[in-house]
Design a protein around this motif. Sequence first.
Motif, PDB file in Angstrom:
ATOM      1  N   THR A 110       4.449  10.338  -6.651  1.00 11.52           N
ATOM      2  CA  THR A 110       5.449  10.518  -7.712  1.00 11.52           C
ATOM      3  C   THR A 110       4.767  10.962  -8.995  1.00 11.52           C
ATOM      4  N   LEU A 111       3.634  10.313  -9.288  1.00 10.39           N
ATOM      5  CA  LEU A 111       2.895  10.639 -10.510  1.00 10.39           C
ATOM      6  C   LEU A 111       2.434  12.099 -10.473  1.00 10.39           C
ATOM      7  N   ASP A 112       1.930  12.537  -9.307  1.00  8.86           N
ATOM      8  CA  ASP A 112       1.476  13.923  -9.192  1.00  8.86           C
ATOM      9  C   ASP A 112       2.619  14.890  -9.464  1.00  8.86           C
ATOM     10  N   TYR A 113       3.779  14.604  -8.816  1.00  5.05           N
ATOM     11  CA  TYR A 113       4.914  15.505  -9.015  1.00  5.05           C
ATOM     12  C   TYR A 113       5.399  15.468 -10.455  1.00  5.05           C
ATOM     13  N   SER A 114       5.416  14.269 -11.055  1.00  2.00           N
ATOM     14  CA  SER A 114       5.953  14.216 -12.418  1.00  2.00           C
ATOM     15  C   SER A 114       4.992  14.900 -13.381  1.00  2.00           C
ATOM     16  N   THR A 115       3.659  14.829 -13.089  1.00  2.00           N
ATOM     17  CA  THR A 115       2.703  15.560 -13.938  1.00  2.00           C
ATOM     18  C   THR A 115       2.982  17.053 -13.839  1.00  2.00           C
ATOM     19  N   GLU A 116       3.211  17.507 -12.603  1.00  2.00           N
ATOM     20  CA  GLU A 116       3.480  18.941 -12.391  1.00  2.00           C
ATOM     21  C   GLU A 116       4.782  19.336 -13.085  1.00  2.00           C
ATOM     22  N   LEU A 143      11.829  13.346  -6.724  1.00  2.00           N
ATOM     23  CA  LEU A 143      12.888  12.409  -6.317  1.00  2.00           C
ATOM     24  C   LEU A 143      12.701  11.952  -4.882  1.00  2.00           C
ATOM     25  N   THR A 144      12.223  12.871  -4.025  1.00  2.00           N
ATOM     26  CA  THR A 144      11.980  12.474  -2.631  1.00  2.00           C
ATOM     27  C   THR A 144      10.937  11.371  -2.595  1.00  2.00           C
ATOM     28  N   SER A 145       9.857  11.555  -3.382  1.00  2.00           N
ATOM     29  CA  SER A 145       8.844  10.506  -3.346  1.00  2.00           C
ATOM     30  C   SER A 145       9.334   9.264  -4.101  1.00  2.00           C
ATOM     31  N   LEU A 146      10.232   9.453  -5.079  1.00  2.00           N
ATOM     32  CA  LEU A 146      10.842   8.290  -5.735  1.00  2.00           C
ATOM     33  C   LEU A 146      11.730   7.526  -4.748  1.00  2.00           C
ATOM     34  N   LYS A 147      12.370   8.279  -3.832  1.00  2.00           N
ATOM     35  CA  LYS A 147      13.195   7.611  -2.806  1.00  2.00           C
ATOM     36  C   LYS A 147      12.324   6.703  -1.961  1.00  2.00           C
ATOM     37  N   THR A 148      11.163   7.258  -1.547  1.00  2.00           N
ATOM     38  CA  THR A 148      10.233   6.444  -0.756  1.00  2.00           C
ATOM     39  C   THR A 148       9.819   5.229  -1.578  1.00  2.00           C
ATOM     40  N   PHE A 149       9.537   5.480  -2.853  1.00  2.00           N
ATOM     41  CA  PHE A 149       9.128   4.398  -3.742  1.00  2.00           C
ATOM     42  C   PHE A 149      10.220   3.331  -3.815  1.00  2.00           C
ATOM     43  N   ALA A 150      11.467   3.806  -3.999  1.00  2.00           N
ATOM     44  CA  ALA A 150      12.597   2.873  -4.126  1.00  2.00           C
ATOM     45  C   ALA A 150      12.792   2.081  -2.840  1.00  2.00           C
ATOM     46  N   THR A 180       0.846  -1.206   0.000  1.00  2.00           N
ATOM     47  CA  THR A 180       0.000   0.000   0.000  1.00  2.00           C
ATOM     48  C   THR A 180       0.873   1.245   0.000  1.00  2.00           C
ATOM     49  N   LYS A 181       1.973   1.191   0.788  1.00  2.00           N
ATOM     50  CA  LYS A 181       2.892   2.333   0.815  1.00  2.00           C
ATOM     51  C   LYS A 181       3.459   2.586  -0.581  1.00  2.00           C
ATOM     52  N   LEU A 182       3.772   1.493  -1.255  1.00  2.00           N
ATOM     53  CA  LEU A 182       4.308   1.605  -2.613  1.00  2.00           C
ATOM     54  C   LEU A 182       3.327   2.349  -3.508  1.00  2.00           C
ATOM     55  N   ALA A 183       2.048   1.963  -3.378  1.00  2.00           N
ATOM     56  CA  ALA A 183       1.020   2.594  -4.218  1.00  2.00           C
ATOM     57  C   ALA A 183       0.946   4.084  -3.924  1.00  2.00           C
ATOM     58  N   GLU A 184       0.995   4.427  -2.611  1.00  2.00           N
ATOM     59  CA  GLU A 184       0.938   5.853  -2.243  1.00  2.00           C
ATOM     60  C   GLU A 184       2.118   6.598  -2.838  1.00  2.00           C
ATOM     61  N   ALA A 185       3.311   6.008  -2.668  1.00  2.00           N
ATOM     62  CA  ALA A 185       4.519   6.671  -3.182  1.00  2.00           C
ATOM     63  C   ALA A 185       4.412   6.853  -4.690  1.00  2.00           C
ATOM     64  N   GLN A 186       3.861   5.836  -5.344  1.00  2.00           N
ATOM     65  CA  GLN A 186       3.747   5.926  -6.803  1.00  2.00           C
ATOM     66  C   GLN A 186       2.784   7.037  -7.190  1.00  2.00           C
ATOM     67  N   LYS A 187       1.705   7.166  -6.424  1.00  2.00           N
ATOM     68  CA  LYS A 187       0.723   8.196  -6.741  1.00  2.00           C
ATOM     69  C   LYS A 187       1.339   9.583  -6.569  1.00  2.00           C
TER      70      LYS A 187
END
Length: 1448
Positions: A467-473, A509-516, A458-465
């Motif tokens: 990340t997606l928001d930031y990358s869209t921005e 990248l911060t949220s990608l770190k969490t994702f990683a 679930t954490k992965l999904a949150e991090a991915q979301k």
Amino acid sequence: MRLSFCGNDNASAYNISAGVLRNVCFVDALNLVPHVFLLFITFPILFIGWGSQSSKVQIHHNTWLHFPGHNLRWILTFTLLFVHVCEIAEGIVSDTQMKSRHLHLFLPAIMGFVAATVSIVYYHNIETSNFPKLLLALFLYWIMAFVTKTIKLVRYCQDGVPFSQLRFCITGIMVILYGLLMAVEINVIRVRRYVFFMNPQKVKPPEDLQDLGVRFLQPFVNLLSKATYWWMNTLIISAHKKPVDLKAIGKLPIAMRALTNYVCLKEAYEEQKPNRSPSIWLAMYSAFGRPILLSSTFRYLADLLGFAGPLCISGIVKNPSNSYLSSEEFLRNVYVLAVLLFLALILQRTFLQASYYVTTETGINLRGALLAMIYNKILRLSTSNLSMGEMTLGQINNLVAIETNQLMWFLFLCPNLWAMPVQIIMGVILLYNLLGVSALVGAAVIVLLAPIQYFIATKLAEAQKSTLDYSTERLKKTNEILKGIKLLKLYAWEHIFCTSVEETRMKELTSLKTFALHTSLSIFMNAAIPIAAVLATFVTYAYTNDKPLQPAQAFASLSLFHILVTPLFLLSTVVRFAVKAIIRQKDCFYLLIGLATLSNINIRIPTGQMTMIVGQVGCGKSSLLLAILGEMQTLEGKVHWSKSSGTHSCGWEPHRDLNRYSVAYAAQKPWLLNATVEENIIFGSPFNKQRYKAVTDACSLQPDIDLLPFGDQTEIGERGINLSGGQRQRICVARALYQNTNIVFLDDPFSALDIHLSDHLMQEGILKFLQEDKRTLVLVTHKLQYLPHADWIIAMKDGMVLREGTLKDIQNKDVELYEHWKTLMNRQDQELEKTTLERKTLRRAMYPRESKSQLEDEDEEEEEEEDEDDNMSTVLRLRTKMPWKTCWRYLTSGGFFLLFLMIFSKLLKHSVIVAIDYWLATWTSMDNANETYHVAVFSILSGAGIVLCLITSLTVEWMGLTAAKNLHHNLLNKIILGPIRFFDMTPLGLILNRFSADTNIIDQHIPPTLESLTRSTLLCLSAIGMISYATPWFLVALVPLGIAFYFIQKYFRVASKDLQELDDSTQLPLLCHFSETAEGLTTIRAFRHEARFKQRMLELTDTNNIAYLFLSAANRWLEVRTDYLGACIVLTAAVTSITEGPNSGFVGLGLLYALTITNYLNWVVRNLADLEVQMGAVKKVHSFLNMESENYDGYLDPSQVPKDWPQEGEIKIENLCVRYENNLKPVLKHVKAYIKPGQKVGICGRTGSGKSSLSLAFFRMVDIFDGRIVIDGIDISKLPLHTLRSRLSIILQDPILFSGSIRFNLDPECKCTDDRLWEALEIAQLKNMVKSLPGGLDAMVTEGGENFSVGQRQLFCLARAFVRKSSILIMDEATASIDMATENILQKVVMTAFADRTVVTIAHRVHTILTADLVIVMKRGNILEYDTPENLLSQEDGIFASFVRADM
């Protein structure tokens, strides 16, 4: 020992005194007869062939299966073959117990096996050649075999052979099978009537097979080909010779097309309506439920067969040596077990792949249906939803690209949802059987750790979301930078915007770190859980049981733990996905009501006449057109379309009028398709050469078309980015004129055109072309000089109708308004009778000449590249080679230290894992082992293994992140500092792709692929090493298997890469079509072209789906083959270890590792193929990194430049020569000019005369290769670029605003006070408008400034130029796209607010520079005339004078 049929150790063997049928040996011999009969009859037929007796219908690939009971026959035959194998084995085992050879025990069985194989080959050939009469041979064979076997069974019963005897069971089963096959044959005769009936039944092949375009044959081929994807061989082998293209994969079969599935889903949805509110889930279930159930059944079978592995290992390792003939004893024979294990693996893998295939196909069908549903919904969206930002293009793209795929993935994972619990329960029961209570301890460890897995998921999904928001921005910002790059460079603001992107990137990248972190934790858990469970189990067993642990128990339970971990790991993912899909499906279409834009409007528009709508910027002219078309939200009122398409009185029905005619509409903002110029103009109407030519001439498009590289077959689009605003607008007008409709709406068609083109369009296009056809025309315009042509005029103000009537009416009734108009018209009518000759000479070619030569250069380059490509396809080596160089670049961009750490920790981890299993083998093989010592070492090794799992998974992710960070940073800085020429030549979409798709791959996809690849490769290698250590003979068998594996992966990688690219490349047009439709909704609906666009969407969806289906089938092809290879490895490992028969612990170890290979072989190949495709992204990013940047450093230090330079605004141009690139011709040749401080200078000339190039030269945006420009005593080529550009101001032709506040748009550097900003807005006459907005200066500007009209945007740009207190202002055709009133404001401001500054105006309309102090007339890069306007006007034959006359 002598051979004999009945054996020679028993005298009574040949005795028939009790009757022939009482002799066992004779009955066995009798069983040979049918088999020999079949072989005797069929062989000649098979070898001689059929002559010309083939089907009369031309169908392809011999795939037509038209005999009833086809699949049942294959299943029965395969079962028969299996039973024959058992019979042979039983015979051989029994024979080994006799004193002499008894051939009758196994020879009939061998012949039976051969005959069964021949029967299915024979049947297949008859079926594909459609010659049913030959099936009689098979019919006779089944009868004879059935009779002889029945005799044998009766004989056993009479002799009292017990049921537990294997021979009895086998014979009984065979009788049943032969009986069933006989029934199948009778059924074929009954249905097809090919014999015993007078009129045989005629059959026709299915529609798909008659269509040679359909190449996807999975639904049509026979069962064996279905299971092994044999039909894919042709494609995969041909991919090696030439790349797979859309032609090679053909069309989708009818049942899989989007339309078929859409209808199916829609019907299922509609059926629910009468009694309750319909649910999309129920609809999906009733439309696609059956295949999902089929897939789940396959999945269950595969999972149950999966447990054969541990059971057989346990049996083989126990290794009993003696053998009897009851079924039970037969199954204890180790060789029998090895063969059974092999067969079970083959079947398990076949079922598993079948399950995957069925879900994929269903998923694709569902996606096609959903896309069609969404598209229909988009076509019904109201325009206000889009313009008010309630439903953005982003959301639509998201829906199409991500959400439908999420649902498709959910379907793929569906069968897992119900198969996994069963797998887990079975596994625990078997473990308990093997190890008792201690097994439950291990299972408990797995079960207790599963929630952590779920939590991580679930954490992965949150991090991915996030990340997606930031990358869209980040993408939105990058997109804005690229769209406004010219402005940013001219104002030296690129660093401000670059920093803003970098900030968002840091958040990303911060949220990608969490994702990683969570990804690596997830990988770690997956690897560590089995180690922990095994440790807990064996330690508990050692201390609670008196008996020592046996190898059979140890390795069977190890194998079971491996089976158990996968479902538990996946379960969390599947559950999360299910939840996500359920949330996703609640669609996001909602509508709001905004404020009234138009109020109290009652108008009528006369049929067959020209109505003009005029008024100031933003008074609701365009809104009125949209309202008539039914595109605005209706608060009250109606629109009536007269039947003869005549008068319309305004207001309108809330639903769309279905009774109105198609309206040819050209929107204010030009909307182009991604298609050729011709396709954009004819827009789906039939092509009529004469009409087409008339229209292109009327819109003076011919000169532009001539300049395009492929004429009117040139692809334009990507929102028409590669054309100028005027060209795009004229194509849209041409489209409206070309359509054969009674009504034409033109919304401000002259806005981006210069005076000559406007005149030409008015005369030829509107007055001649449209009026001759007596078409009703509604024209919105700012060009008041055309009012006399209008039959009816509607004047608007603030969303209301101010006046309507003919020009005469208005002249009589509202003198003031008429006088106001008259001053704005400022031109005489005599002008319009100019000869066409003069107009032709004055018609402007819309493309700068250098750009044409550059386009030609590009063509040559492209052709060269294509030649290279041809060479590439001939050099297969390149297509099969891995891009190792790019891989190395990627790995090193993460830093050498991390690379070393990753490799070292990986090797160490796998060594430790092998050591754990090795230790277990030695421990269990010892008879009186020292428990405590062994347990201690085992625990230490396991602990080390768990720690290393964590370290390796972290280092891979960490390295990937560093690489991603460095690559993006370098890319952004490289692009932002690139020369402006690069942006003119490179399509925006291409650059954006590097920041979106490619960056996403580098961020999120490469690290896990790399991790998976290294893990599976090392696992396979350690497994092969371990088996070879346990049984060295295995190495001999490894050679052919290795060769087979090499070829499979080599062929697969090439085909997979092509199919992957096809899948990606077909997805883009589909997404583009959706966003294009959303952008051009008004136009599509006005033209009534919804059906055509739907059709196009269905075609694009099908094309994308067929590519995806083939990709998926290729993956199945690979997996079936690698799985079968794995099964062969298991078989060889088992047989070699049994024959050698050494230490039973190592036999178990070898088998355990052989079983893991089957799981990981295909992952090695697939990850290799994925990595190869993903490395393409790194390669593309690298290709941009090699680009040259602008030279930002000057000879002078910024501190040496005076703070207030340029103070005076004096400009000296000395012998200036300019070109766009060093390989292109110069665009300015030896230009000399002197501009005094504070002078107002106008520059005019045709398009391509070098006016704009001169304005760019002030900012060093072009290459000044000779001469110089000196401003206030400083040569600008010595200045640092940033200093130079930050001290000058410019207003461009296209007004550019960025999303953010008004304050940010006027002053991104935040240097000015509010008073200064308000002063600037007041000067630009925007103060009142901004004050009325919520937030004032902090009011938001939407992307591209869409919430302001073009005129307002241009005034903002004026205010922006004023805010920068520069003593030099350059206006580059700044008044081209605005109405006269706004233009007058601009002129006034320049005269007053900029009175003390030097202003250089590049003129679009010559009358704007009549008041200038100095006029420069240019032609082909040279200055022709240079004087005050008065002096130039006095030269009657001068060019300037002719311009002014044309522009009066």
